[in-house]
Write a protein that holds these residues in place. Structure first.
Motif, PDB file in Angstrom:
ATOM      1  N   ASN A  42      75.823  36.287  14.933  1.00 45.91           N
ATOM      2  CA  ASN A  42      74.603  37.099  15.034  1.00 45.91           C
ATOM      3  C   ASN A  42      73.586  36.547  16.026  1.00 45.91           C
ATOM      4  OD1 ASN A  42      74.883  39.230  12.819  1.00 45.91           O
ATOM      5  ND2 ASN A  42      75.452  37.351  11.747  1.00 45.91           N
ATOM      6  N   HIS A  43      74.036  35.722  16.960  1.00 47.10           N
ATOM      7  CA  HIS A  43      73.080  35.126  17.895  1.00 47.10           C
ATOM      8  C   HIS A  43      72.834  36.039  19.094  1.00 47.10           C
ATOM      9  CE1 HIS A  43      76.061  34.002  20.927  1.00 47.10           C
ATOM     10  NE2 HIS A  43      76.859  33.712  19.904  1.00 47.10           N
ATOM     11  N   ASN A  44      71.719  35.781  19.752  1.00 48.38           N
ATOM     12  CA  ASN A  44      71.366  36.514  20.965  1.00 48.38           C
ATOM     13  C   ASN A  44      71.587  35.615  22.182  1.00 48.38           C
ATOM     14  OD1 ASN A  44      69.170  34.733  21.036  1.00 48.38           O
ATOM     15  ND2 ASN A  44      67.746  36.230  20.185  1.00 48.38           N
ATOM     16  N   ASP A  45      71.100  36.043  23.333  1.00 50.56           N
ATOM     17  CA  ASP A  45      71.283  35.292  24.580  1.00 50.56           C
ATOM     18  C   ASP A  45      70.500  33.984  24.607  1.00 50.56           C
ATOM     19  OD1 ASP A  45      68.938  36.907  24.600  1.00 50.56           O
ATOM     20  OD2 ASP A  45      68.828  36.750  26.784  1.00 50.56           O
ATOM     21  N   LYS A  46      69.576  33.799  23.691  1.00 52.89           N
ATOM     22  CA  LYS A  46      68.780  32.571  23.605  1.00 52.89           C
ATOM     23  C   LYS A  46      69.367  31.579  22.598  1.00 52.89           C
ATOM     24  CE  LYS A  46      64.966  35.555  24.580  1.00 52.89           C
ATOM     25  NZ  LYS A  46      65.928  36.615  24.853  1.00 52.89           N
ATOM     26  N   GLY A  47      70.432  32.007  21.907  1.00 54.57           N
ATOM     27  CA  GLY A  47      71.057  31.145  20.903  1.00 54.57           C
ATOM     28  C   GLY A  47      70.393  31.211  19.542  1.00 54.57           C
ATOM     29  N   THR A  48      69.415  32.115  19.389  1.00 56.64           N
ATOM     30  CA  THR A  48      68.762  32.292  18.092  1.00 56.64           C
ATOM     31  C   THR A  48      69.308  33.547  17.413  1.00 56.64           C
ATOM     32  OG1 THR A  48      66.926  33.529  19.091  1.00 56.64           O
ATOM     33  CG2 THR A  48      66.640  31.135  18.852  1.00 56.64           C
ATOM     34  N   PHE A  49      68.981  33.709  16.163  1.00 58.48           N
ATOM     35  CA  PHE A  49      69.477  34.851  15.387  1.00 58.48           C
ATOM     36  C   PHE A  49      68.895  36.140  15.975  1.00 58.48           C
ATOM     37  CE2 PHE A  49      70.998  37.149  11.776  1.00 58.48           C
ATOM     38  CZ  PHE A  49      71.858  36.295  11.087  1.00 58.48           C
ATOM     39  N   PHE A  50      69.756  37.064  16.329  1.00 65.47           N
ATOM     40  CA  PHE A  50      69.374  38.329  16.958  1.00 65.47           C
ATOM     41  C   PHE A  50      68.469  39.146  16.026  1.00 65.47           C
ATOM     42  CE2 PHE A  50      70.916  42.825  17.917  1.00 65.47           C
ATOM     43  CZ  PHE A  50      70.094  42.991  19.027  1.00 65.47           C
ATOM     44  N   ALA A  51      67.354  39.618  16.551  1.00 68.47           N
ATOM     45  CA  ALA A  51      66.405  40.403  15.759  1.00 68.47           C
ATOM     46  C   ALA A  51      67.057  41.661  15.191  1.00 68.47           C
ATOM     47  CB  ALA A  51      65.186  40.767  16.613  1.00 68.47           C
ATOM     48  N   GLY A  52      67.947  42.285  15.963  1.00 70.45           N
ATOM     49  CA  GLY A  52      68.628  43.486  15.476  1.00 70.45           C
ATOM     50  C   GLY A  52      69.510  43.196  14.278  1.00 70.45           C
ATOM     51  N   SER A  53      70.161  42.040  14.269  1.00 74.14           N
ATOM     52  CA  SER A  53      70.967  41.649  13.109  1.00 74.14           C
ATOM     53  C   SER A  53      70.071  41.393  11.903  1.00 74.14           C
ATOM     54  CB  SER A  53      71.781  40.388  13.417  1.00 74.14           C
ATOM     55  OG  SER A  53      72.792  40.643  14.357  1.00 74.14           O
ATOM     56  N   GLN A  54      68.934  40.730  12.128  1.00 77.24           N
ATOM     57  CA  GLN A  54      67.997  40.493  11.027  1.00 77.24           C
ATOM     58  C   GLN A  54      67.542  41.821  10.431  1.00 77.24           C
ATOM     59  OE1 GLN A  54      64.862  37.446  11.508  1.00 77.24           O
ATOM     60  NE2 GLN A  54      65.893  36.928  13.432  1.00 77.24           N
ATOM     61  N   SER A  55      67.184  42.766  11.296  1.00 74.39           N
ATOM     62  CA  SER A  55      66.733  44.075  10.830  1.00 74.39           C
ATOM     63  C   SER A  55      67.820  44.775  10.014  1.00 74.39           C
ATOM     64  CB  SER A  55      66.329  44.930  12.028  1.00 74.39           C
ATOM     65  OG  SER A  55      65.940  46.215  11.612  1.00 74.39           O
ATOM     66  N   ALA A  56      69.042  44.768  10.536  1.00 77.06           N
ATOM     67  CA  ALA A  56      70.153  45.408   9.825  1.00 77.06           C
ATOM     68  C   ALA A  56      70.405  44.734   8.480  1.00 77.06           C
ATOM     69  CB  ALA A  56      71.418  45.369  10.687  1.00 77.06           C
ATOM     70  N   LEU A  57      70.374  43.406   8.452  1.00 81.71           N
ATOM     71  CA  LEU A  57      70.631  42.671   7.214  1.00 81.71           C
ATOM     72  C   LEU A  57      69.533  42.886   6.179  1.00 81.71           C
ATOM     73  CD1 LEU A  57      71.965  39.438   8.885  1.00 81.71           C
ATOM     74  CD2 LEU A  57      73.268  40.878   7.279  1.00 81.71           C
ATOM     75  N   LEU A  58      68.288  42.945   6.607  1.00 81.61           N
ATOM     76  CA  LEU A  58      67.184  43.193   5.674  1.00 81.61           C
ATOM     77  C   LEU A  58      67.254  44.618   5.124  1.00 81.61           C
ATOM     78  CD1 LEU A  58      64.601  41.224   7.708  1.00 81.61           C
ATOM     79  CD2 LEU A  58      65.059  40.792   5.284  1.00 81.61           C
ATOM     80  N   THR A  59      67.546  45.583   5.990  1.00 82.99           N
ATOM     81  CA  THR A  59      67.702  46.967   5.541  1.00 82.99           C
ATOM     82  C   THR A  59      68.854  47.078   4.555  1.00 82.99           C
ATOM     83  OG1 THR A  59      66.828  47.769   7.654  1.00 82.99           O
ATOM     84  CG2 THR A  59      68.047  49.355   6.311  1.00 82.99           C
ATOM     85  N   LEU A  60      69.963  46.429   4.884  1.00 79.16           N
ATOM     86  CA  LEU A  60      71.124  46.405   4.004  1.00 79.16           C
ATOM     87  C   LEU A  60      70.795  45.738   2.665  1.00 79.16           C
ATOM     88  CD1 LEU A  60      74.185  46.604   3.403  1.00 79.16           C
ATOM     89  CD2 LEU A  60      74.439  44.455   4.643  1.00 79.16           C
ATOM     90  N   SER A  61      70.025  44.673   2.693  1.00 74.79           N
ATOM     91  CA  SER A  61      69.639  43.975   1.462  1.00 74.79           C
ATOM     92  C   SER A  61      68.842  44.891   0.541  1.00 74.79           C
ATOM     93  CB  SER A  61      68.808  42.731   1.787  1.00 74.79           C
ATOM     94  OG  SER A  61      69.549  41.824   2.555  1.00 74.79           O
ATOM     95  N   GLY A  62      67.900  45.628   1.107  1.00 70.70           N
ATOM     96  CA  GLY A  62      67.113  46.574   0.309  1.00 70.70           C
ATOM     97  C   GLY A  62      67.968  47.680  -0.268  1.00 70.70           C
ATOM     98  N   TRP A  63      68.889  48.196   0.559  1.00 74.27           N
ATOM     99  CA  TRP A  63      69.807  49.244   0.096  1.00 74.27           C
ATOM    100  C   TRP A  63      70.669  48.724  -1.051  1.00 74.27           C
ATOM    101  CZ3 TRP A  63      74.998  49.436  -0.477  1.00 74.27           C
ATOM    102  CH2 TRP A  63      75.560  50.692  -0.759  1.00 74.27           C
ATOM    103  N   ALA A  64      71.226  47.530  -0.870  1.00 71.68           N
ATOM    104  CA  ALA A  64      72.109  46.954  -1.893  1.00 71.68           C
ATOM    105  C   ALA A  64      71.343  46.682  -3.185  1.00 71.68           C
ATOM    106  CB  ALA A  64      72.750  45.674  -1.370  1.00 71.68           C
TER     107      ALA A  64
END
Length: 152
Positions: A42-64
């Motif tokens: 889930n990393h981006n070009d900077k080597g940090t966690f991609f914001a889009g993955s964080q958004s998807a995972l948080l949305t998924l967490s709420g859904w679950a």
């Protein structure tokens, strides 16, 4: 208790994108759900966690969490995200650990409305933390659960 592995597999089957997140639903205590995912996929070009993955995972967490609470109340409900708000606080240089929760009052109202009306909204609060427990993002989502839409 709820089968978290089966729910995660249901998500992966229904939403192919989530397979690439390599998430795990790690625990559920009846009110709080924890979700983890690795930086490696889930990393981006900077080597940090991609914001889009964080958004998807948080949305998924709420859904679950909404889905689990509906099932806990005895309802097989169709759940959709209605509104989300996400703030990124720090770059994430490690795997993410997400905690999604609801208040006792919100859970009780959700259960009552779902039983009485066949549909209910639920506000989920979640945050992501790093390997050293630093809070890296904060999330609030509103979800709608409706009974009977997926019944065959």
């Amino acid at each position: 208790m709820m089968d978290l592995a089966a729910l995660a597999e249901q998500v992966r089957d229904a939403i192919p994108l989530t397979r690439h997140l390599d998430f795990q639903l790690t625990s559920f205590d009846g009110q709080t759900l924890t979700v983890t995912a690795p930086l490696a996929l889930n990393h981006n070009d900077k080597g940090t966690f991609f914001a889009g993955s964080q958004s998807a995972l948080l949305t998924l967490s709420g859904w679950a969490l909404t889905t689990l609470l509906a099932r806990q109340a005895g309802a097989n409900a169709d759940v959709v995200a209605v509104k989300t708000d996400l703030e990124y606080l720090l770059p994430l240089h490690s795997d993410i650990h997400i905690t999604a929760t609801v208040s006792n009052e919100a859970r009780s109202q959700f259960e009552q409305r779902l039983e009485r009306r066949g549909k209910a909204t639920l506000r989920i609060l979640a945050h992501g933390t790093s390997a050293n427990s630093a809070r890296v993002c904060e999330y609030q989502g509103l979800y709608l659960a409706r009974i009977g839409l997926n019944d065959d």
